[in-house]
Design a protein around this motif. Structure first.
Motif, short mmCIF file in Angstrom:
data_model
loop_
_atom_site.label_atom_id
_atom_site.label_comp_id
_atom_site.label_asym_id
_atom_site.label_seq_id
_atom_site.Cartn_x
_atom_site.Cartn_y
_atom_site.Cartn_z
N SER A 176 0.71 -1.09 0.09
CA SER A 176 0.20 0.01 -0.14
C SER A 176 0.86 1.26 0.04
O SER A 176 2.13 1.27 0.42
N GLU A 177 0.02 2.42 -0.35
CA GLU A 177 0.97 3.72 -0.35
C GLU A 177 1.66 3.90 1.16
O GLU A 177 2.78 4.46 1.28
N GLU A 178 0.55 3.69 2.12
CA GLU A 178 1.02 3.95 3.57
C GLU A 178 2.47 3.00 4.05
O GLU A 178 3.34 3.45 4.43
N THR A 179 2.17 1.67 3.57
CA THR A 179 3.53 0.89 3.58
C THR A 179 4.64 1.32 2.99
O THR A 179 5.72 1.30 3.46
N ALA A 180 4.33 1.77 1.82
CA ALA A 180 5.54 2.33 1.00
C ALA A 180 6.07 3.50 1.61
O ALA A 180 7.61 3.50 1.91
N ARG A 181 5.49 4.31 2.09
CA ARG A 181 5.95 5.33 3.07
C ARG A 181 6.82 5.20 4.21
O ARG A 181 8.03 5.67 4.39
N LEU A 182 6.41 4.00 5.01
CA LEU A 182 7.08 3.61 6.04
C LEU A 182 8.36 2.66 5.75
O LEU A 182 9.35 2.91 6.49
N LEU A 183 8.34 2.22 4.37
CA LEU A 183 9.44 1.62 4.04
C LEU A 183 10.50 2.33 3.32
O LEU A 183 11.53 1.72 2.65
N GLU A 184 10.26 3.50 2.81
CA GLU A 184 11.04 4.49 1.86
C GLU A 184 12.86 4.27 2.33
O GLU A 184 13.52 4.38 1.33
N ASP A 185 12.89 4.37 3.49
CA ASP A 185 14.34 4.35 4.02
C ASP A 185 15.09 3.11 4.52
O ASP A 185 15.92 2.74 5.15
N ILE A 186 14.21 1.88 4.29
CA ILE A 186 14.54 0.59 4.33
C ILE A 186 15.20 -0.14 3.49
O ILE A 186 15.11 0.12 2.32
N THR A 187 16.42 -0.94 3.95
CA THR A 187 17.02 -1.72 3.02
C THR A 187 16.64 -3.19 3.38
O THR A 187 17.01 -3.62 4.62
N LEU A 188 16.51 -3.95 2.30
CA LEU A 188 16.24 -5.44 2.74
C LEU A 188 17.66 -6.20 2.08
O LEU A 188 17.84 -5.95 0.96
N ASP A 189 18.24 -6.86 2.94
CA ASP A 189 19.63 -7.40 2.79
C ASP A 189 19.65 -8.60 3.06
O ASP A 189 18.46 -9.31 3.78
#
Length: 99
Positions: free
Chosen positions: A57-70
């Motif tokens: 969702s757009e809300e989840t995307a905003r929460l994850l914008e500074d996240i890196t999945l490694d």
């Protein structure tokens, strides 16, 4: 959100095992009790991150914008450019859940 090449390898293996083509991210809970959840789904079209179909969702995307999945030692890990620390709007950082 950024997905590294090493995380992409693990996610592709998961998608292949599940016979799915898209990773979906969603949240459960609120404030410091918010959990990031991931599932595999089938889609005909979705945004792509590092060549993987990703749905959120757009809300989840905003929460994850500074996240890196490694990936480290064969496990997925999430890193953030910053933590909420004392700026957590739900608990002012006092709950210890914002790290």
């Amino acid at each position: 959100m950024k997905i590294t090449d090493s995380a992409k390898v693990i996610l592709e293996q998961i998608l292949d095992q599940e016979n799915k083509n898209c990773i979906t991210f969603f949240t459960q809970g609120e404030g410091c009790q918010t959990r990031l959840c991931m599932d595999c789904i089938v889609v005909t079209d979705a945004m792509q991150i590092n060549g993987l179909y990703v749905d959120m969702s757009e809300e989840t995307a905003r929460l994850l914008e500074d996240i890196t999945l490694d990936a480290e030692d064969g496990n997925l890990v999430i890193t953030s450019m910053h933590s909420c620390g004392s700026s957590c709007s739900s608990c002012s950082g006092g709950c210890g859940g914002c790290q």
